[in-house]
Design an enzyme around this catalytic site. Sequence first.
Site, PDB file in Angstrom:
ATOM      1  N   ASP A 205      -5.811   1.971  28.382  1.00  0.00           N
ATOM      2  CA  ASP A 205      -7.133   2.335  27.882  1.00  0.00           C
ATOM      3  C   ASP A 205      -7.472   3.693  28.472  1.00  0.00           C
ATOM      4  OD1 ASP A 205      -9.778   2.254  26.819  1.00  0.00           O
ATOM      5  OD2 ASP A 205      -9.805   0.080  26.958  1.00  0.00           O
ATOM      6  N   ASP A 206      -8.731   3.953  28.805  1.00  0.00           N
ATOM      7  CA  ASP A 206      -9.071   5.269  29.342  1.00  0.00           C
ATOM      8  C   ASP A 206      -8.472   5.471  30.727  1.00  0.00           C
ATOM      9  OD1 ASP A 206     -10.618   5.841  27.089  1.00  0.00           O
ATOM     10  OD2 ASP A 206     -12.379   4.871  27.945  1.00  0.00           O
TER      11      ASP A 206
END
Length: 453
Positions: A205-206
């Site tokens: 993800d981020d």
Amino acid sequence: MQLYNIVDYGAVQDGTTMATEAIAAAIEAASNAGGGTVFVPSGTYLTGAIILKSNIELHLSPSAILSFSTELADYPVVESRWEGVQREVHASCIYGENLENISITGSGTLDGNGQPWWEKHRNHPEELQYPRPKLISFDRCQRVTIKDLMLKNSPSWTVNPIACYNVTIDNLSILNPADSPNTDGINPESCSNVRISNCNIDVGDDCIAIKAGTEDTHERIPCENITITNCTMVHGHGAVVLGSEMSGDIRNVTISNCVFKQTDRGIRLKSRRGRGGTIEDIRISNIVMEEVICPFILNLYYFCGPRGKDKYVWDKNPYPITDETPCFRRIHFSNITARQVHAAAGFLYGLAEQYIAEITFSNIDISMAKNAIPGRPAMMTGIEDMNNRGFYLGNVRDIRFQQVTIENHEGPAFYIENGDDVEINRCHSKNTAQPEKLIEQVTIQPSEQNVVK
């Protein structure tokens, strides 16, 4: 230095015998002595949640592995934040609250054994009465240090200090599979005075996400005074992301001397109506990106999360400005190179009632991919797939472009929809196929705005 070796308290280094009680006993002994270093020697130790205490350094030797249990019962339920909202959650693999002077150090490994957690999240969410553990999370702690470790296979977010003060995160290697859900790398949330440096982050993800709670967070605490430097980000949905949980404000952030490779998006700011809060005084410089969908995204119509598909969020008509209206302003980009960009050179889209304002781009060099894969630079209703676009600006004010070069784009280098005081100085379009005009500026009536073309 007083060492408290977990083996002396009964830990067995075979990777199958639970060491939770032995580690807790070593921490308790160090705490009773006024503080000290809890030492994890070489070997693999199976453990449940580790609850730290003040004035404790948890130190892993280079070949030490803390392998975290996949049993729900090994993670007590605590009151903390999950995706910006205060609620009951499973304690993180390493957790503490209201502590001072705590450290996790050494060249060892924390293995969250996330696969069973990811499987539950995807296919059997009914088995998760409470949200999954994070790998490391501290609530309301001061003087926090996390350094030199390998962190991998986190059940969810990897490092998440919440409402902490004076945090140092240095020289971490974070590795979570590309398809692992919600396994962000480092997420300072409502923290102040945070330094993130020298990290290599490859996650699902981020890579780094700066947050400050949602509109459902009763206590609005800003995330401020954050420095990010000398990091490499690989894969993930975004390299450095601000929001969308930003209701408590995000301000005073510097991002410098970093490399982003295949991170989907580069620098990404996102929020929407209802969140309120302000992101301001952000400086990003000396960045190299390669193979991203879009290097720069500032999006005030972000639709993910609760209520994100409501008309109030997606409607491009202006609404009254209230405490629920988010604001992006005073954000500055300089000395940045982006190569093999797919969708657009940049995507800035403010609210019809609250334009994105006071933004500068200086000494930026962007080259679009020759065989670009169409994609959507931002997550918002009404946007279509695009490729090889230049800068797409919607609802912006007081924007300055100085010495910006865009290569291999299609259409105008700068498309401006409802822009006020946009200055483009000494910028260049470098197209090998056919020359295109540099700027196209249009005014679109609110009723026509609900589809971004």
